[in-house]
Scaffold this motif. Sequence first.
Motif: not given
Length: 145
Positions: A138-139, A142-143, A145
Motif C-alpha cells: 500500500r505504501r 501510494e508513493y 501515484r
Amino acid sequence: MPKLSPADVPEVKLDTAAAAIEASLSREMRRGLFEKPGKVVFAIVELTSKSYTGHAEGEDKDPQVKVRVTSCEVARSDEDAAALADAKRAMWRGRQIDGTLDEVGEGPQRPDAALLDVTRSKPSEDELKEHKRRQEDRRRAEYAR
C-alpha cells in the motif's frame, strides 16, 4: 564472569531505562495509570542483566545485579489481562509447591498452558509477515501515484 559463593544471593535492581514499557502502553493506558492511582495493567517483560557489583575477591560489598526491561508487551484487552493473571497464578502455585517462594526455582513445567487459549486468537508469525507485506505494498502504491 562474577564468581559468587553458594551463600551469596545478589540483590536485583531495576535500572531507569523503561522505554520498552512506555512503548508498549497505549495512550489510554498511560492516561488511566495517571488518572486512576492504583490501576493495574498486566504485562510480559523480558529482563536483561546489564551490570553487576560486589563480586571481587575481598570486596566488602554485597553482590548486586542491575537489570533492564528490554522487551515488554502489555495486555490490551480484558481477555489478555485475565490470561496473564492466570499464568501468574499458575507460576506462583508452582513456586509454592516447589518451596521456592523465597528463591529462584524451576517453577511449573508449563506456565504458558494458561495462555494457550488466548494465544490461539492472536495472529501467527506468518499472518504478521503478510500484514507487513500488504502495508508495504500500500505504501509503495501510494508513493507511485
